[in-house]
Scaffold this motif. Structure first.
Motif, PDB file in Angstrom:
ATOM      1  N   LYS A 224      37.808  36.414  34.455  1.00 41.92           N
ATOM      2  CA  LYS A 224      36.703  35.663  35.058  1.00 41.92           C
ATOM      3  C   LYS A 224      35.532  36.608  35.320  1.00 41.92           C
ATOM      4  O   LYS A 224      35.737  37.812  35.492  1.00 41.92           O
ATOM      5  CB  LYS A 224      37.159  35.052  36.386  1.00 41.92           C
ATOM      6  CG  LYS A 224      38.401  34.193  36.310  1.00 41.92           C
ATOM      7  CD  LYS A 224      38.836  33.756  37.697  1.00 41.92           C
ATOM      8  CE  LYS A 224      40.082  32.903  37.667  1.00 41.92           C
ATOM      9  NZ  LYS A 224      40.504  32.484  39.032  1.00 41.92           N
ATOM     10  N   PRO A 225      34.319  36.074  35.412  1.00 44.38           N
ATOM     11  CA  PRO A 225      33.182  36.946  35.751  1.00 44.38           C
ATOM     12  C   PRO A 225      33.399  37.718  37.053  1.00 44.38           C
ATOM     13  O   PRO A 225      32.929  38.861  37.161  1.00 44.38           O
ATOM     14  CB  PRO A 225      32.028  35.951  35.865  1.00 44.38           C
ATOM     15  CG  PRO A 225      32.396  34.851  34.916  1.00 44.38           C
ATOM     16  CD  PRO A 225      33.885  34.716  35.037  1.00 44.38           C
TER      17      PRO A 225
ATOM     18  N   THR B 173      33.590  44.324  32.086  1.00 47.70           N
ATOM     19  CA  THR B 173      32.531  43.338  32.278  1.00 47.70           C
ATOM     20  C   THR B 173      32.951  42.024  31.626  1.00 47.70           C
ATOM     21  O   THR B 173      33.297  42.009  30.442  1.00 47.70           O
ATOM     22  CB  THR B 173      31.207  43.814  31.667  1.00 47.70           C
ATOM     23  OG1 THR B 173      30.844  45.068  32.261  1.00 47.70           O
ATOM     24  CG2 THR B 173      30.097  42.805  31.915  1.00 47.70           C
ATOM     25  N   VAL B 174      32.944  40.966  32.417  1.00 45.27           N
ATOM     26  CA  VAL B 174      33.333  39.651  31.921  1.00 45.27           C
ATOM     27  C   VAL B 174      32.106  38.753  31.951  1.00 45.27           C
ATOM     28  O   VAL B 174      31.533  38.504  33.012  1.00 45.27           O
ATOM     29  CB  VAL B 174      34.457  39.039  32.775  1.00 45.27           C
ATOM     30  CG1 VAL B 174      34.914  37.714  32.171  1.00 45.27           C
ATOM     31  CG2 VAL B 174      35.635  40.004  32.892  1.00 45.27           C
TER      32      VAL B 174
ATOM     33  N   GLY C  15      38.991  35.604  28.226  1.00 42.06           N
ATOM     34  CA  GLY C  15      39.544  36.604  27.328  1.00 42.06           C
ATOM     35  C   GLY C  15      40.514  37.548  28.029  1.00 42.06           C
ATOM     36  O   GLY C  15      40.844  37.378  29.205  1.00 42.06           O
ATOM     37  N   SER C  16      40.947  38.547  27.267  1.00 40.90           N
ATOM     38  CA  SER C  16      41.939  39.495  27.762  1.00 40.90           C
ATOM     39  C   SER C  16      41.519  40.926  27.466  1.00 40.90           C
ATOM     40  O   SER C  16      40.792  41.186  26.502  1.00 40.90           O
ATOM     41  CB  SER C  16      43.300  39.242  27.085  1.00 40.90           C
ATOM     42  OG  SER C  16      43.787  37.952  27.392  1.00 40.90           O
TER      43      SER C  16
ATOM     44  N   ALA D   4      33.470  46.485  42.586  1.00 39.49           N
ATOM     45  CA  ALA D   4      32.319  45.775  42.048  1.00 39.49           C
ATOM     46  C   ALA D   4      31.060  46.266  42.760  1.00 39.49           C
ATOM     47  O   ALA D   4      31.134  46.796  43.871  1.00 39.49           O
ATOM     48  CB  ALA D   4      32.491  44.275  42.261  1.00 39.49           C
ATOM     49  N   PRO D   5      29.897  46.095  42.143  1.00 35.23           N
ATOM     50  CA  PRO D   5      28.648  46.546  42.772  1.00 35.23           C
ATOM     51  C   PRO D   5      28.468  45.945  44.171  1.00 35.23           C
ATOM     52  O   PRO D   5      28.617  44.742  44.359  1.00 35.23           O
ATOM     53  CB  PRO D   5      27.575  46.047  41.807  1.00 35.23           C
ATOM     54  CG  PRO D   5      28.263  45.966  40.489  1.00 35.23           C
ATOM     55  CD  PRO D   5      29.670  45.542  40.797  1.00 35.23           C
TER      56      PRO D   5
END
Length: 120
Positions: A86-87, A117-118, A16-17, A40-41
């Protein structure tokens, strides 16, 4: 003093976008560089993309061909169009401005951060 306000984060499925925006207000003569970073964490904050005033854009290798940074100098605003998400793109995204003040001094400012969040 300068304030940066971000918007546009959220939850999206892989592929998605999303489009992020960051607008600056306050005592601004000009903005030298507008950029986006992410964290990122458990990881360090990293540069995603940057666009200097009148110069060429710079992208992290991991987002080249998928993300596009653009600026509107009249609105003191930077955008980040993120496609083919992407995740691994999951992070808090921060805008970063190098601002020239009315007294012609340079200052660095950060936005408050927006979560992207992906899901896979």
């Amino acid at each position: 003093q300068v304030q940066l306000v971000e918007s546009g984060g959220g939850l999206v499925q892989a592929g998605g976008s999303l489009r992020l925006s960051c607008a600056a207000s306050g005592s601004i003569f000009s903005i030298k560089t507008m950029g986006w970073y992410r964290q990122a964490p458990g990881k360090q904050r990293e540069l995603v993309a940057a666009i200097p005033r009148g110069g060429s854009t710079n992208y992290a290798d991991s987002v080249k061909g998928r993300f596009t940074i653009a600026r509107d100098n009249a609105k003191n605003t930077v955008y980040l169009q993120m496609n083919s998400l992407k995740p691994d793109d999951t992070a808090v995204y921060y805008c970063n401005f190098i601002v020239v003040s009315l007294s012609l001094n340079e200052y660095e400012y950060w936005g408050q951060g927006t979560q992207v969040t992906v899901s896979s």
